[in-house]
Write an enzyme that holds these catalytic residues in place. Structure first.
Site, PDB file in Angstrom:
ATOM      1  N   GLY A  10      44.033  47.316  27.594  1.00 12.70           N
ATOM      2  CA  GLY A  10      45.451  46.945  27.612  1.00 12.70           C
ATOM      3  C   GLY A  10      45.626  45.433  27.545  1.00 12.70           C
ATOM      4  N   LYS A  11      44.742  44.690  28.208  1.00 12.44           N
ATOM      5  CA  LYS A  11      44.825  43.226  28.181  1.00 12.44           C
ATOM      6  C   LYS A  11      44.570  42.703  26.772  1.00 12.44           C
ATOM      7  CE  LYS A  11      43.242  42.277  32.910  1.00 12.44           C
ATOM      8  NZ  LYS A  11      42.220  41.581  33.714  1.00 12.44           N
ATOM      9  N   GLU A  31      33.539  40.458  40.445  1.00 15.10           N
ATOM     10  CA  GLU A  31      34.796  39.914  40.970  1.00 15.10           C
ATOM     11  C   GLU A  31      34.589  39.594  42.440  1.00 15.10           C
ATOM     12  OE1 GLU A  31      38.564  41.596  40.069  1.00 15.10           O
ATOM     13  OE2 GLU A  31      38.057  41.915  37.962  1.00 15.10           O
ATOM     14  N   ASP A  60      42.260  37.245  35.265  1.00  9.76           N
ATOM     15  CA  ASP A  60      42.410  37.940  36.537  1.00  9.76           C
ATOM     16  C   ASP A  60      43.888  37.987  36.891  1.00  9.76           C
ATOM     17  OD1 ASP A  60      40.870  39.326  38.541  1.00  9.76           O
ATOM     18  OD2 ASP A  60      41.702  37.879  39.948  1.00  9.76           O
ATOM     19  N   PHE A 172      50.249  49.307  31.192  1.00  8.04           N
ATOM     20  CA  PHE A 172      49.149  49.865  31.980  1.00  8.04           C
ATOM     21  C   PHE A 172      49.333  49.457  33.439  1.00  8.04           C
ATOM     22  CE2 PHE A 172      47.790  45.692  30.569  1.00  8.04           C
ATOM     23  CZ  PHE A 172      47.208  45.142  31.704  1.00  8.04           C
ATOM     24  N   GLY A 173      48.440  49.942  34.283  1.00 10.16           N
ATOM     25  CA  GLY A 173      48.435  49.524  35.682  1.00 10.16           C
ATOM     26  C   GLY A 173      49.783  49.712  36.369  1.00 10.16           C
ATOM     27  N   LYS A 193      57.065  42.892  26.374  1.00 13.24           N
ATOM     28  CA  LYS A 193      56.367  42.563  27.627  1.00 13.24           C
ATOM     29  C   LYS A 193      55.781  41.151  27.535  1.00 13.24           C
ATOM     30  CE  LYS A 193      52.509  43.747  30.661  1.00 13.24           C
ATOM     31  NZ  LYS A 193      51.340  44.572  30.966  1.00 13.24           N
ATOM     32  N   HIS A 198      53.643  37.630  32.880  1.00 16.32           N
ATOM     33  CA  HIS A 198      52.640  36.719  33.429  1.00 16.32           C
ATOM     34  C   HIS A 198      51.542  36.444  32.389  1.00 16.32           C
ATOM     35  CE1 HIS A 198      51.725  40.881  33.885  1.00 16.32           C
ATOM     36  NE2 HIS A 198      50.539  40.709  34.438  1.00 16.32           N
TER      37      HIS A 198
HETATM   38  P1  ITT Z   1      39.029  43.329  34.073  1.00 16.27           P
HETATM   39  O1  ITT Z   1      38.873  42.689  35.440  1.00 16.27           O
HETATM   40  O2  ITT Z   1      37.791  43.989  33.569  1.00 16.27           O
HETATM   41  O3  ITT Z   1      39.629  42.376  33.078  1.00 16.27           O
HETATM   42  P2  ITT Z   1      41.013  44.940  35.462  1.00 16.27           P
HETATM   43  O4  ITT Z   1      41.981  45.999  34.987  1.00 16.27           O
HETATM   44  O5  ITT Z   1      40.164  45.256  36.651  1.00 16.27           O
HETATM   45  O6  ITT Z   1      40.115  44.521  34.202  1.00 16.27           O
HETATM   46  P3  ITT Z   1      42.307  42.811  36.958  1.00 16.27           P
HETATM   47  O7  ITT Z   1      41.241  42.755  37.987  1.00 16.27           O
HETATM   48  O8  ITT Z   1      42.838  41.516  36.440  1.00 16.27           O
HETATM   49  O9  ITT Z   1      41.824  43.628  35.688  1.00 16.27           O
HETATM   50  O10 ITT Z   1      43.534  43.681  37.385  1.00 16.27           O
HETATM   51  C1  ITT Z   1      43.930  43.809  38.687  1.00 16.27           C
HETATM   52  C2  ITT Z   1      44.844  44.995  38.818  1.00 16.27           C
HETATM   53  O11 ITT Z   1      46.129  44.637  38.355  1.00 16.27           O
HETATM   54  C3  ITT Z   1      44.418  46.242  38.054  1.00 16.27           C
HETATM   55  O12 ITT Z   1      44.752  47.341  38.904  1.00 16.27           O
HETATM   56  C4  ITT Z   1      45.295  46.231  36.814  1.00 16.27           C
HETATM   57  O13 ITT Z   1      45.597  47.545  36.366  1.00 16.27           O
HETATM   58  C5  ITT Z   1      46.545  45.532  37.333  1.00 16.27           C
HETATM   59  N1  ITT Z   1      47.162  44.728  36.282  1.00 16.27           N
HETATM   60  C6  ITT Z   1      46.649  43.618  35.701  1.00 16.27           C
HETATM   61  N2  ITT Z   1      47.489  43.163  34.757  1.00 16.27           N
HETATM   62  C7  ITT Z   1      48.544  44.013  34.746  1.00 16.27           C
HETATM   63  C8  ITT Z   1      49.712  44.096  33.975  1.00 16.27           C
HETATM   64  O14 ITT Z   1      49.962  43.232  33.002  1.00 16.27           O
HETATM   65  N3  ITT Z   1      50.565  45.089  34.226  1.00 16.27           N
HETATM   66  C9  ITT Z   1      50.323  45.979  35.203  1.00 16.27           C
HETATM   67  N4  ITT Z   1      49.227  46.000  35.966  1.00 16.27           N
HETATM   68  C10 ITT Z   1      48.333  45.010  35.736  1.00 16.27           C
END
Ligand code: ITT
Length: 215
Positions: A10-11, A31, A60, A172-173, A193, A198
């Site tokens: 998604g990123k 991490e 992050d 996502f997330g 988005k 952010h």
């Molecule tokens: P990587 O560390 O491998 O890049 P990750 O999904 O674990 O992937 P993060 O540690 O940065 O990435 O994400 C922290 C949490 O925040 C994780 O549960 C993500 O799903 C959520 N998150 C990050 N960016 C988001 C976004 O733009 N919208 C919604 N949730 C997000």
């Protein structure tokens, strides 16, 4: 070529709008536990650079519920995996705490130094001061990678919003429970988005700076 090192497709989808040539590298860097996103991203960028051997970014991000002292913040991934997004939304709403923001730090490393700009550089030697005692223990016992103290450039973005009942199928997330200007991030297209998010803000700063660096 620039590598976006992440386990989260998604990123990468969101980054494509800002970066012409970028390849996704699925690598799960360490991490560290820390109270700020910057040191976590900087440490990850060093490890990612050691793994890839060329220019990398890592990202992050976290959801910070303002009236819950920023919870889950840097622990957002762990909390998503354990409690789940809907439960975080329920907890925040039970507390009557609706105000929140998302933060994202993009960390860039290519093994070289950086000229001064408004964006901060993590020089590694600050790591010991930035981390709590437990975090230092985690960092110093990690003997899997010697990424050294190469400088890492940090680009930060944030977006204010509020926690709502889940809506939308995109993103996502935590996107379905985070509303900005009347729409959840999951109700927006990737472009919409990016225009407010952010990550979009951090990517815009990084993209402009990176273009100048590589010209
Ligand atoms: P990587 O560390 O491998 O890049 P990750 O999904 O674990 O992937 P993060 O540690 O940065 O990435 O994400 C922290 C949490 O925040 C994780 O549960 C993500 O799903 C959520 N998150 C990050 N960016 C988001 C976004 O733009 N919208 C919604 N949730 C997000």
């Amino acid at each position: 070529m620039l590598s976006y090192v992440t386990t989260n497709p998604g990123k990468v989808r969101e980054a494509e709008q800002y970066l012409e040539e970028v390849r996704a590298v699925d690598f799960d860097y360490t991490e560290i536990q820390a109270s700020e996103l910057g040191p976590i991203a900087a440490r990850g960028a060093r490890e990612a650079f050691a793994h890839v051997g060329g220019p990398v970014i890592v990202d992050d991000a976290g959801l910070f519920v303002d009236d819950l002292d920023g919870f889950p913040g840097p622990y957002s991934a762990y909390v998503e995996d354990t409690l789940g997004v809907e439960r975080v939304g329920e907890l925040a709403r039970q507390e009557g705490t609706l105000r929140a923001h998302f933060r994202c730090v993009i960390a860039y490393c290519d093994g070289e130094g950086f000229a001064a700009t408004p964006e901060p550089v993590d020089r590694g030697e600050r790591r010991g001061q930035d981390l709590a005692a437990d975090d230092r223990a985690t960092a110093s016992t990690d003997d899997t990678v010697d990424a050294g103290d190469v400088p890492v450039k940090l680009f930060e973005g944030s977006v204010p919003g509020r926690i709502v009942e889940p809506r939308g199928e995109g993103g996502f997330g935590y996107d379905p429970i985070f509303e900005h200007d009347g729409e959840t991030l999951a109700e927006m297209s990737t472009e919409e988005k990016n225009a407010v998010s952010h990550r979009g803000r951090a990517l815009a700063k990084f993209g402009e700076w990176f273009q100048a660096r590589t010209q």
